[in-house]
Design a protein around this motif. Structure first.
Motif, PDB file in Angstrom:
ATOM      1  N   VAL A 108       3.450  87.768  95.632  1.00  0.00           N
ATOM      2  CA  VAL A 108       4.131  86.620  95.419  1.00  0.00           C
ATOM      3  C   VAL A 108       5.063  85.975  96.364  1.00  0.00           C
ATOM      4  CG1 VAL A 108       5.267  85.017  93.686  1.00  0.00           C
ATOM      5  CG2 VAL A 108       3.542  86.512  93.036  1.00  0.00           C
ATOM      6  N   ASN A 109       5.844  86.667  96.952  1.00  0.00           N
ATOM      7  CA  ASN A 109       7.068  86.569  97.877  1.00  0.00           C
ATOM      8  C   ASN A 109       6.248  86.309  99.147  1.00  0.00           C
ATOM      9  OD1 ASN A 109       8.809  87.055  95.901  1.00  0.00           O
ATOM     10  ND2 ASN A 109       9.146  88.969  96.702  1.00  0.00           N
ATOM     11  N   ASN A 110       5.335  86.855  99.348  1.00  0.00           N
ATOM     12  CA  ASN A 110       4.758  86.656 100.880  1.00  0.00           C
ATOM     13  C   ASN A 110       3.787  85.381 100.927  1.00  0.00           C
ATOM     14  OD1 ASN A 110       5.490  89.046 101.781  1.00  0.00           O
ATOM     15  ND2 ASN A 110       3.584  90.083 101.315  1.00  0.00           N
ATOM     16  N   LEU A 130       3.928  79.805 102.838  1.00  0.00           N
ATOM     17  CA  LEU A 130       3.637  78.404 102.440  1.00  0.00           C
ATOM     18  C   LEU A 130       4.836  77.527 103.147  1.00  0.00           C
ATOM     19  CD1 LEU A 130       2.307  75.909 101.137  1.00  0.00           C
ATOM     20  CD2 LEU A 130       3.393  76.693  98.913  1.00  0.00           C
ATOM     21  N   ARG A 131       6.129  78.146 102.953  1.00  0.00           N
ATOM     22  CA  ARG A 131       7.436  77.280 103.254  1.00  0.00           C
ATOM     23  C   ARG A 131       7.230  77.142 104.974  1.00  0.00           C
ATOM     24  NH1 ARG A 131      10.643  80.567 101.438  1.00  0.00           N
ATOM     25  NH2 ARG A 131      10.984  81.788 103.223  1.00  0.00           N
ATOM     26  N   GLU A 162      -5.072  75.871 100.126  1.00  0.00           N
ATOM     27  CA  GLU A 162      -5.233  77.507 100.227  1.00  0.00           C
ATOM     28  C   GLU A 162      -4.074  78.293  99.908  1.00  0.00           C
ATOM     29  OE1 GLU A 162      -7.206  78.498 103.524  1.00  0.00           O
ATOM     30  OE2 GLU A 162      -9.234  77.316 103.028  1.00  0.00           O
ATOM     31  N   LEU A 163      -2.889  78.076 100.656  1.00  0.00           N
ATOM     32  CA  LEU A 163      -1.590  78.879 100.595  1.00  0.00           C
ATOM     33  C   LEU A 163      -0.954  78.344  99.188  1.00  0.00           C
ATOM     34  CD1 LEU A 163      -0.114  77.955 103.977  1.00  0.00           C
ATOM     35  CD2 LEU A 163      -0.939  80.100 103.217  1.00  0.00           C
ATOM     36  N   GLU A 164      -1.120  77.167  98.601  1.00  0.00           N
ATOM     37  CA  GLU A 164      -0.784  77.031  97.380  1.00  0.00           C
ATOM     38  C   GLU A 164      -1.578  77.608  96.391  1.00  0.00           C
ATOM     39  OE1 GLU A 164      -0.818  72.675  96.838  1.00  0.00           O
ATOM     40  OE2 GLU A 164       1.042  72.551  97.996  1.00  0.00           O
ATOM     41  N   ARG A 165      -2.849  77.800  96.431  1.00  0.00           N
ATOM     42  CA  ARG A 165      -3.663  78.568  95.359  1.00  0.00           C
ATOM     43  C   ARG A 165      -3.475  79.889  95.713  1.00  0.00           C
ATOM     44  NH1 ARG A 165      -8.124  77.514  97.728  1.00  0.00           N
ATOM     45  NH2 ARG A 165      -8.395  75.322  97.092  1.00  0.00           N
ATOM     46  N   LYS A 166      -3.203  80.479  96.616  1.00  0.00           N
ATOM     47  CA  LYS A 166      -2.970  81.871  96.848  1.00  0.00           C
ATOM     48  C   LYS A 166      -1.375  82.168  95.939  1.00  0.00           C
ATOM     49  CE  LYS A 166      -5.434  83.091 101.183  1.00  0.00           C
ATOM     50  NZ  LYS A 166      -5.248  83.542 102.638  1.00  0.00           N
ATOM     51  N   ALA A 167      -0.667  81.340  96.344  1.00  0.00           N
ATOM     52  CA  ALA A 167       0.793  81.520  95.403  1.00  0.00           C
ATOM     53  C   ALA A 167       0.555  81.375  94.035  1.00  0.00           C
ATOM     54  CB  ALA A 167       1.653  80.248  95.844  1.00  0.00           C
ATOM     55  N   GLU A 168      -0.501  80.357  93.407  1.00  0.00           N
ATOM     56  CA  GLU A 168      -0.495  80.129  92.283  1.00  0.00           C
ATOM     57  C   GLU A 168      -1.316  81.321  91.449  1.00  0.00           C
ATOM     58  OE1 GLU A 168      -2.685  76.674  91.826  1.00  0.00           O
ATOM     59  OE2 GLU A 168      -1.055  75.545  92.124  1.00  0.00           O
ATOM     60  N   SER A 225       0.163  83.847  88.963  1.00  0.00           N
ATOM     61  CA  SER A 225      -0.428  83.834  87.540  1.00  0.00           C
ATOM     62  C   SER A 225      -0.810  85.572  87.153  1.00  0.00           C
ATOM     63  CB  SER A 225      -1.926  83.139  87.788  1.00  0.00           C
ATOM     64  OG  SER A 225      -2.590  83.442  86.407  1.00  0.00           O
ATOM     65  N   THR A 226      -1.369  85.872  88.413  1.00  0.00           N
ATOM     66  CA  THR A 226      -1.280  87.458  88.200  1.00  0.00           C
ATOM     67  C   THR A 226      -0.236  88.379  87.633  1.00  0.00           C
ATOM     68  OG1 THR A 226      -3.269  87.446  89.881  1.00  0.00           O
ATOM     69  CG2 THR A 226      -2.435  89.694  89.228  1.00  0.00           C
ATOM     70  N   TYR A 227       0.956  88.025  88.273  1.00  0.00           N
ATOM     71  CA  TYR A 227       2.091  88.543  88.288  1.00  0.00           C
ATOM     72  C   TYR A 227       2.505  88.122  86.683  1.00  0.00           C
ATOM     73  CZ  TYR A 227       6.950  89.800  88.264  1.00  0.00           C
ATOM     74  OH  TYR A 227       8.346  90.355  88.089  1.00  0.00           O
TER      75      TYR A 227
END
Length: 748
Positions: free
Chosen positions: A198-200, A205-206, A389-395, A399-401
């Protein structure tokens, strides 16, 4: 319908008819075997011990969680279907897996140990025997499993079912708790990794937004498009102004006849005081030199001084020009002093040129700005895709977390609960009535086995019986012209000792002229009459393949039918081994054919007149070698004299069977042909094939085939269905009265 399909259907019909005929012939042993098997099965059911069946029911529901590897399957709160178990295969019913668990050796052994189940010998019951008596079945269209157990002890059957269900529920609770603990530990190990992911993703994204200066791509897209539109409008305006200034500049350039650099230089020199002062002195010196030249010669010191002064002033002028406009710019001396008008034109030209250059630079700047915006607009879709893509990975990571955190809490609850994935909805009750299904199954199996044995018996007997039973079977082997068929005439004999049936061997044409049998013989004589149109038959040999086929009876009846037409007929019994015509006609056999052939008796003396137009020559005494007499010249001349000397219209010779003696083949060479008699149930396929092969190999003239003793009920197709419709009741009554007055006779 095609020919092939028609032939196929006829073939099936023939085979079915054949099997039905075989069954009809051997129905008695088949019935005995079937009845005996069923009776034995019924007796066996009486010795069976009563069995009691108890049953219970389990209702399955969806488990609170399920983990396969590292993937969590959803529960009913996460999109799963409530009331259903989850299975690994889409086509698999998950309750089948639970059935295997319930019937597992471990669970069954625990049941045996807990109840201390014993077999009939007092030993601990084996797991396999317990499994065979246990029935697990899913109730149709439900999530209910029916568990039943059959045992001679009703209390034991109920106890086994209840124990199995109880042990299964305990095992399921322990399994769920251990599985929940293992799953929670696994998830706890995954949480730090998931948080790091999640942090990565958030950092990536930033950095992406900072690198490409992204705030809001959608708003940026709208703003860029609007800016490009404004730039296009401004560029069009500048282009118009530039075109106007270019036109004005070109016009002024033509008037001053200078380019921009020359115009700047001329304007600068005309406005420079130093240049203008030197130029004035130079002009004054040139004026003085011109005056002095008119007075002095060139070598005059005055002229020389003036020339030197002029040269010095020119040099000084060039220095001043160089200092003003640069040494590289060459300006004509004529342009060093210009008038006010031209000075104004040059000033206007220079202003117009400056304006043109300014507009050109502004237009270039607008083009550059537009190009920058266009590149940004083209890059925005790719940036948007990368951002999504970056936002989806973050989401997904977030969500998994969150899911793992939630699962950890749920699993902690599951570890502390005692809930199974199923529950008992019906306890097993001690049955009070035994199960009758086993007896019914034994009876059904007995019926099926009886049918199998009966069918096998019929088929075996049918295959062992090589005799030909039907008219069609006889025709298929002999393949001769069918001249007629004769039904079997059976007469019942009643006595206090027996009630049997015997074959009626009377001469039907003479004794029972109104019966179907008599008409069949008349049909045979008609077919013989029209058999050959170019040659009239005079003498025929009647024979068969084997004994007991009724050739003598056919000969006698055929002779009678021809004699009744008014033709002179001679019937000769040439079967010297087993003669029978004298029994049929009840005449003496003292003098017969054998005596005539050896010359002991005259032909006229040996004859017996049995009825109008019919004479019978019996066989006589049996000679040592009948074939020698029948193959003699005396026999040949005797046959020739029957029609020439004795005026017989038709001669019928009753000859021995083909397979037992060569007499028939020998006599047939002296006659017009052979009439072959065959009888269903007497002749077999081997004998028929052998007789047919003999006749074909010897090339004898076979006039046709007469099938004697047809039993209509044995035939696949009935040949005498319309007998009662054709013959009147009075004819049948009269025939019956005649048969009562006729004694029984026997014949070959």
């Amino acid at each position: 319908m095609s020919a092939k399909s028609t032939e196929s259907r006829e073939s099936i019909d023939l085979d079915l008819s054949r099997y039905l005929l075989i069954l009809k012939r051997w129905w008695l042993p088949a019935t005995v075997i079937f009845t005996a098997t069923v009776i034995l099965s019924a007796i066996a059911t009486q010795f069976m011990k009563p069995s009691y069946e108890a049953e219970g029911k389990l209702l399955f529901r969806i488990p609170s969680f399920k983990v396969v590897g590292s993937n969590l399957l959803p529960t009913n709160t996460e999109g799963g279907d409530a009331g259903d178990l989850k299975s690994l295969l889409a086509t698999q019913n998950p309750i089948n897996t639970q059935i295997e668990v319930i019937s597992s050796p471990t669970l069954l052994q625990r049941t045996i140990d807990k109840l201390q189940l014993k077999d009939q010998e007092g030993k601990p019951l084996e797991v396999e025997k317990l499994r065979k008596s246990l029935t697990l079945k899913i109730v149709s269209a439900t999530d209910v499993l029916r568990i039943s157990y059959t045992s001679p002890d009703p209390e034991q059957s109920a106890a086994v079912v209840n124990t199995i269900m109880s042990l299964y529920l305990d095992n399921d609770i322990l399994t769920n708790r251990s599985e929940a603990a293992a799953t929670r530990q696994f998830i706890a190990k995954q949480l730090p990794k998931t948080q790091e992911v999640v942090n990565n993703t958030e950092v990536a994204l930033r950095i992406f937004k900072q690198k490409y200066q992204i705030a809001d791509l959608s708003e940026e897209t709208k703003s860029a498009v609007a800016t490009i539109g404004n730039l296009d409008n401004e560029m069009n305006t500048v282009k118009a102004q530039l075109d106007e200034v270019n036109a004005q500049t070109n016009e002024l350039r033509q008037k001053v006849e200078l380019n921009s650099q020359e115009a700047i230089a001329v304007s600068a020199l005309s406005q420079s005081p130093a240049v203008q002062g030197v130029l004035t002195q130079l002009q004054e010196t040139e004026r003085q030199l011109a005056i002095e030249r008119s007075r002095f010669l060139d070598d005059n010191p005055v002229i020389i001084n003036l020339e030197a002064k002029k040269a010095s002033l020119k040099s000084l002028l060039q220095q001043q020009i160089g200092q003003t406009v640069g040494n590289k710019t060459e300006v004509s001396q004529n342009l060093l002093q210009i008038g006010g008008l031209k000075q104004n034109l040059i000033q206007n030209f220079l202003q117009s040129e400056i304006q043109r250059i300014g507009l050109a630079k502004r237009l270039s700047s607008l083009y550059n700005s537009r190009s920058i915006y266009e590149k940004r607009v083209k890059l925005i879709p790719q940036l948007a895709q990368n951002q999504r893509e970056l936002e989806r990975k973050a989401e997904v990571a977030e969500s998994t977390y969150q899911t793992l955190l939630k699962k950890v809490q749920e699993l902690q609850l599951v570890e502390n609960t005692n809930t199974a994935s199923s529950r008992i909805i019906a306890q097993a009750i001690v049955p009070d009535k035994p199960v009758e299904s086993k007896k019914i199954i034994v009876l059904v199996l007995g019926v099926m086995f009886g049918l199998f044995l009966a069918t096998t018996t019929v088929l075996v007997l049918g295959m062992r019986d090589r005799s030909l039973k039907t008219l069609q079977e006889i025709r298929d082997i002999f393949r001769y012209t069918l001249l007629g068929i004769v039904p079997l005439s059976v007469k019942k004999i009643h006595s206090r000792y027996s009630n049997t049936e015997s074959i009626n061997q009377t001469i039907a044409v003479r004794d029972t002229p109104y019966t179907l049998t008599s008409e069949m013989y008349r049909m045979i004589q008609a077919n013989l009459k029209f058999l050959s149109s170019d040659k009239v038959l005079k003498t025929i040999v009647v024979t068969s393949a084997v004994p007991k086929e009724g050739k003598s009876t056919v000969s006698a009846n055929l002779a009678t039918a021809i004699a009744q037409l008014g033709r002179q007929v001679l019937l000769i019994d040439a079967d010297m081994r087993v003669p029978s015509q004298h029994h049929l006609w009840e005449v003496s056999n003292a003098d017969g054919l054998s005596e005539v052939l050896v010359g002991q008796t005259e032909f006229d003396v040996a004859l017996s007149k049995v009825m109008d137009n019919l004479d019978v020559l019996t066989a006589g005494s049996r000679p040592p070698n009948p074939l020698a007499l029948l193959d003699s010249k005396r026999m040949a001349s005797l046959i020739e004299s029957f029609s020439s000397q004795y005026k017989y219209d038709f001669v019928i010779i009753d000859a021995p069977p083909l397979l037992l003696a060569a007499d028939a083949l020998t006599i047939s060479q002296m006659t017009d042909g052979i009439l072959l008699v065959a009888r269903p149930g007497v002749i077999d396929s081997n004998s028929a094939s052998a007789a047919q092969e003999i006749l074909e190999r010897s090339s004898h003239n076979v006039l046709g085939l007469v099938v004697n003793g047809i039993i209509d009920k044995n035939e696949s197709s009935s040949y005498f269905n319309h007998v009662k419709q054709y013959f009147t009741y009075q004819d049948l009554t009269k025939e019956a009265k005649l048969q009562k007055r006729i004694p029984n006779k026997t014949s070959v």
